[in-house]
Write a protein that holds these residues in place. Structure first.
Motif, PDB file in Angstrom:
ATOM      1  N   SER A 173       1.166  -1.350  -0.489  1.00 33.60           N
ATOM      2  CA  SER A 173       0.041  -0.099  -0.440  1.00 33.60           C
ATOM      3  C   SER A 173       1.098   1.332   0.015  1.00 33.60           C
ATOM      4  O   SER A 173       0.541   2.337  -0.053  1.00 33.60           O
ATOM      5  CB  SER A 173      -0.876  -0.082   1.443  1.00 33.60           C
ATOM      6  N   LEU A 174       2.245   1.003   0.245  1.00 38.72           N
ATOM      7  CA  LEU A 174       3.099   2.170   0.409  1.00 38.72           C
ATOM      8  C   LEU A 174       3.649   2.730  -1.472  1.00 38.72           C
ATOM      9  O   LEU A 174       3.689   1.777  -2.240  1.00 38.72           O
ATOM     10  CB  LEU A 174       3.759   1.752   1.220  1.00 38.72           C
ATOM     11  N   ASN A 175       3.841   3.658  -1.498  1.00 37.13           N
ATOM     12  CA  ASN A 175       4.855   4.151  -2.712  1.00 37.13           C
ATOM     13  C   ASN A 175       5.782   4.590  -2.868  1.00 37.13           C
ATOM     14  O   ASN A 175       6.931   4.723  -3.015  1.00 37.13           O
ATOM     15  CB  ASN A 175       4.401   5.694  -2.562  1.00 37.13           C
ATOM     16  N   ARG A 176       6.236   2.582  -2.611  1.00 36.63           N
ATOM     17  CA  ARG A 176       7.650   1.978  -2.980  1.00 36.63           C
ATOM     18  C   ARG A 176       8.027   1.330  -3.294  1.00 36.63           C
ATOM     19  O   ARG A 176       6.811   0.699  -4.067  1.00 36.63           O
ATOM     20  CB  ARG A 176       8.078   2.105  -0.977  1.00 36.63           C
ATOM     21  N   ASP A 177       9.385   1.103  -3.822  1.00 34.50           N
ATOM     22  CA  ASP A 177       9.657   0.139  -4.832  1.00 34.50           C
ATOM     23  C   ASP A 177      10.158  -1.142  -3.998  1.00 34.50           C
ATOM     24  O   ASP A 177      11.252  -1.492  -3.921  1.00 34.50           O
ATOM     25  CB  ASP A 177      10.571   0.077  -5.968  1.00 34.50           C
ATOM     26  N   PHE A 178       9.059  -2.261  -3.890  1.00 30.81           N
ATOM     27  CA  PHE A 178       9.789  -3.581  -3.247  1.00 30.81           C
ATOM     28  C   PHE A 178      10.470  -5.045  -3.407  1.00 30.81           C
ATOM     29  O   PHE A 178       9.362  -5.303  -4.993  1.00 30.81           O
ATOM     30  CB  PHE A 178       9.221  -3.567  -1.952  1.00 30.81           C
ATOM     31  N   LYS A 179      11.195  -5.601  -3.997  1.00 33.40           N
ATOM     32  CA  LYS A 179      11.553  -6.897  -3.520  1.00 33.40           C
ATOM     33  C   LYS A 179      10.940  -7.755  -2.801  1.00 33.40           C
ATOM     34  O   LYS A 179      12.129  -7.670  -1.627  1.00 33.40           O
ATOM     35  CB  LYS A 179      12.914  -7.545  -4.339  1.00 33.40           C
ATOM     36  N   ILE A 180       9.782  -9.007  -2.453  1.00 39.62           N
ATOM     37  CA  ILE A 180       9.603  -9.166  -1.330  1.00 39.62           C
ATOM     38  C   ILE A 180       9.733 -11.135  -0.849  1.00 39.62           C
ATOM     39  O   ILE A 180      10.598 -11.626  -2.223  1.00 39.62           O
ATOM     40  CB  ILE A 180       7.834  -9.481  -0.446  1.00 39.62           C
ATOM     41  N   TYR A 181      10.722 -11.106  -0.636  1.00 35.75           N
ATOM     42  CA  TYR A 181      11.627 -12.925  -0.087  1.00 35.75           C
ATOM     43  C   TYR A 181      10.898 -12.725   0.783  1.00 35.75           C
ATOM     44  O   TYR A 181      10.713 -12.974   2.135  1.00 35.75           O
ATOM     45  CB  TYR A 181      12.708 -12.282  -0.589  1.00 35.75           C
ATOM     46  N   ALA A 182      10.876 -14.674   0.569  1.00 32.90           N
ATOM     47  CA  ALA A 182       9.602 -15.212   1.987  1.00 32.90           C
ATOM     48  C   ALA A 182      11.011 -16.177   2.380  1.00 32.90           C
ATOM     49  O   ALA A 182      11.567 -17.124   1.657  1.00 32.90           O
ATOM     50  CB  ALA A 182       9.047 -15.800   1.256  1.00 32.90           C
ATOM     51  N   LEU A 183      11.881 -16.550   3.379  1.00 34.70           N
ATOM     52  CA  LEU A 183      12.327 -17.936   3.652  1.00 34.70           C
ATOM     53  C   LEU A 183      11.399 -19.229   4.311  1.00 34.70           C
ATOM     54  O   LEU A 183      10.540 -19.251   4.739  1.00 34.70           O
ATOM     55  CB  LEU A 183      13.028 -17.476   4.867  1.00 34.70           C
ATOM     56  N   ARG A 184      11.940 -19.737   3.502  1.00 37.51           N
ATOM     57  CA  ARG A 184      10.941 -21.401   3.754  1.00 37.51           C
ATOM     58  C   ARG A 184      11.535 -22.662   4.272  1.00 37.51           C
ATOM     59  O   ARG A 184      13.246 -22.408   3.788  1.00 37.51           O
ATOM     60  CB  ARG A 184      10.294 -21.532   2.196  1.00 37.51           C
ATOM     61  N   SER A 185      11.120 -23.169   4.722  1.00 41.49           N
ATOM     62  CA  SER A 185      11.183 -24.712   5.452  1.00 41.49           C
ATOM     63  C   SER A 185      11.146 -25.733   4.814  1.00 41.49           C
ATOM     64  O   SER A 185      12.413 -26.813   4.645  1.00 41.49           O
ATOM     65  CB  SER A 185      10.877 -24.929   6.903  1.00 41.49           C
ATOM     66  N   GLY A 186      10.875 -25.341   3.186  1.00 43.43           N
ATOM     67  CA  GLY A 186      10.536 -26.534   2.212  1.00 43.43           C
ATOM     68  C   GLY A 186       9.940 -26.426   1.236  1.00 43.43           C
ATOM     69  O   GLY A 186       9.121 -25.024   1.429  1.00 43.43           O
ATOM     70  N   ILE A 187       9.954 -26.513   0.099  1.00 50.40           N
ATOM     71  CA  ILE A 187       9.033 -26.550  -1.440  1.00 50.40           C
ATOM     72  C   ILE A 187       7.828 -27.004  -1.021  1.00 50.40           C
ATOM     73  O   ILE A 187       6.860 -26.667  -2.067  1.00 50.40           O
ATOM     74  CB  ILE A 187       9.865 -27.277  -2.125  1.00 50.40           C
ATOM     75  N   ALA A 188       7.283 -27.436   0.180  1.00 50.21           N
ATOM     76  CA  ALA A 188       6.330 -28.024   0.620  1.00 50.21           C
ATOM     77  C   ALA A 188       4.687 -26.448   0.808  1.00 50.21           C
ATOM     78  O   ALA A 188       4.017 -26.671   0.617  1.00 50.21           O
ATOM     79  CB  ALA A 188       5.584 -28.982   1.426  1.00 50.21           C
ATOM     80  N   GLY A 189       5.624 -25.715   1.534  1.00 48.54           N
ATOM     81  CA  GLY A 189       4.452 -24.303   1.745  1.00 48.54           C
ATOM     82  C   GLY A 189       3.993 -23.618   0.750  1.00 48.54           C
ATOM     83  O   GLY A 189       4.548 -24.026  -0.750  1.00 48.54           O
ATOM     84  N   GLU A 190       3.053 -23.109   1.294  1.00 50.85           N
ATOM     85  CA  GLU A 190       2.218 -22.078  -0.471  1.00 50.85           C
ATOM     86  C   GLU A 190       3.127 -21.355  -0.971  1.00 50.85           C
ATOM     87  O   GLU A 190       3.576 -20.652   0.010  1.00 50.85           O
ATOM     88  CB  GLU A 190       0.663 -22.169  -0.018  1.00 50.85           C
ATOM     89  N   ASP A 191       2.438 -20.603  -1.953  1.00 51.01           N
ATOM     90  CA  ASP A 191       3.489 -19.904  -2.642  1.00 51.01           C
ATOM     91  C   ASP A 191       2.254 -19.157  -2.378  1.00 51.01           C
ATOM     92  O   ASP A 191       1.236 -18.657  -2.739  1.00 51.01           O
ATOM     93  CB  ASP A 191       3.968 -20.129  -3.880  1.00 51.01           C
ATOM     94  N   LEU A 192       3.382 -17.892  -2.445  1.00 52.96           N
ATOM     95  CA  LEU A 192       2.448 -16.931  -2.629  1.00 52.96           C
ATOM     96  C   LEU A 192       2.762 -15.561  -3.656  1.00 52.96           C
ATOM     97  O   LEU A 192       3.603 -15.055  -3.466  1.00 52.96           O
ATOM     98  CB  LEU A 192       3.054 -15.302  -1.537  1.00 52.96           C
ATOM     99  N   GLU A 193       1.817 -15.192  -4.006  1.00 54.70           N
ATOM    100  CA  GLU A 193       1.621 -14.712  -5.894  1.00 54.70           C
ATOM    101  C   GLU A 193       2.707 -12.982  -5.794  1.00 54.70           C
ATOM    102  O   GLU A 193       2.372 -11.971  -4.437  1.00 54.70           O
ATOM    103  CB  GLU A 193       0.129 -14.091  -6.482  1.00 54.70           C
ATOM    104  N   GLY A 194       4.057 -12.320  -6.153  1.00 56.80           N
ATOM    105  CA  GLY A 194       4.401 -11.877  -6.353  1.00 56.80           C
ATOM    106  C   GLY A 194       5.793 -11.923  -5.088  1.00 56.80           C
ATOM    107  O   GLY A 194       6.400 -10.543  -4.927  1.00 56.80           O
ATOM    108  N   VAL A 195       5.903 -13.233  -4.204  1.00 57.87           N
ATOM    109  CA  VAL A 195       6.546 -13.578  -3.284  1.00 57.87           C
ATOM    110  C   VAL A 195       7.751 -14.377  -3.795  1.00 57.87           C
ATOM    111  O   VAL A 195       7.641 -15.094  -3.791  1.00 57.87           O
ATOM    112  CB  VAL A 195       5.896 -13.563  -1.960  1.00 57.87           C
ATOM    113  N   THR A 196       8.929 -14.331  -3.712  1.00 57.69           N
ATOM    114  CA  THR A 196      10.249 -14.999  -3.828  1.00 57.69           C
ATOM    115  C   THR A 196       9.685 -15.976  -3.240  1.00 57.69           C
ATOM    116  O   THR A 196      10.504 -15.128  -1.932  1.00 57.69           O
ATOM    117  CB  THR A 196      10.835 -14.467  -4.793  1.00 57.69           C
TER     118      THR A 196
END
Length: 310
Positions: free
Chosen positions: A22-45
């Motif tokens: 919601s902020l007027n800034r440019d972000f790249k969002i990463y999520a540390l995952r414990s395994g490949i079974a985790g659900e992906d979230l659009e726009g989050v690497t």
């Protein structure tokens, strides 16, 4: 472009992501995952190894279960990464001082996310008490009760972290906001006594009821928290010498016993606004190299009140 690392991708992390977007800034969002079974979230690497990313992270959001906070506070502070830590900072006090010294030694920026500091009624009260030190307070009553099974529809409430003490659950830790704004507005009490139980029909392992008495020089604060109230209530009552203020944090209003509307926020305010304001505040502190309020050290003192019987 800012690179942001999120530890934990549950419901609270998603609120922080909404706030970021919601902020007027440019972000790249990463999520540390414990395994490949985790659900992906659009726009989050998704990333699976901190070493692949750590050098380029501008700040990290720690929003995994509370019992896992200490590990990531320790690891990320060693890398000098600014930390946005979901409340409460830790699940217990055992590692608190060690981590506090480590953070102080690394001079890493920390902020413990208590978004109710950005609630308009709480902001109003904080300013009022600060600007009116001579207005005598005789008593304060704080109450927060809601129904845990309604918190995450579609999930078995007995399996979420709130219901399980080994994951850092319990109503006193979940509703840490109340301890935080009490400390922020009134300061730290000089003594604390409490009763915590789990006797309700929820039948969970963690504490579902907590009753605290916080003692100050001129007044006492009563704090009641529970997981089992069907008709949600979040309120503060302040007994001044000549009048009583009733603060309804769900209706965003402050009413005096004289009938005066002391404060009323227009209906355009929703609680989600506090997450946006909080994130904007933290990022502005980061960009301008300013120390934010509610650092890890400050929040650790609040946690000592919350866990005073441990």
């Amino acid at each position: 472009m800012m690179n942001i690392l999120i530890i934990g991708l549950g419901s609270i992390a998603k609120k922080h992501i909404v706030a970021l977007r919601s902020l007027n800034r440019d972000f790249k969002i990463y999520a540390l995952r414990s395994g490949i079974a985790g659900e992906d979230l659009e726009g989050v690497t998704s990333v699976y190894n901190l070493n692949d990313l750590i050098a380029s992270v501008d700040f990290a959001i720690i929003s995994n279960p509370t019992n896992l906070h200490a590990q990531y506070v320790r690891d990320l502070s060693e890398w000098g990464i600014p930390l946005f830590i979901e409340k409460p900072p830790l699940a217990n006090l055992r590692e608190g001082e060690e981590l506090n010294k480590k953070i102080a030694g690394s001079e890493v920026m920390t902020y413990v996310a208590c978004n109710l500091r950005f609630h308009p009624c709480i902001e109003f009260l904080n300013r009022f008490v600060l600007e009116n030190p001579d207005k005598r307070i005789n008593e304060v009553n704080v109450y927060c009760g809601s129904y845990l099974p309604d918190w995450r529809p579609g999930q078995n409430y007995k399996r979420i972290y709130s219901a399980n003490p080994e994951m850092g659950g319990g109503v006193h830790l979940d509703l840490f906001h109340e301890f935080d704004y009490i400390h922020w507005i009134f300061g730290k009490p000089f003594s604390v006594c409490c009763i915590k139980t789990s006797k309700s029909s929820l039948n969970i392992k963690s504490f579902d009821y907590a009753n605290y008495v916080l003692d100050y020089n001129q007044f006492t604060i009563s704090l009641i928290l529970n997981y089992f109230r069907r008709d949600s209530k979040r309120s503060i009552e302040i007994l001044f010498e000549n009048e009583t203020w009733s603060i309804d944090l769900l209706k965003n209003s402050i009413v005096s016993s004289t009938g005066e509307m002391v404060y009323n926020r227009d209906n355009d305010f929703v609680i989600g606004d506090t997450y946006k304001a909080q994130m904007e505040y933290f990022i502005n502190c980061l960009v301008n190299n300013q120390k934010p309020m509610n650092s890890f050290a400050e929040s650790l003192e609040t946690l000592k009140t919350c866990l005073s019987d441990e």
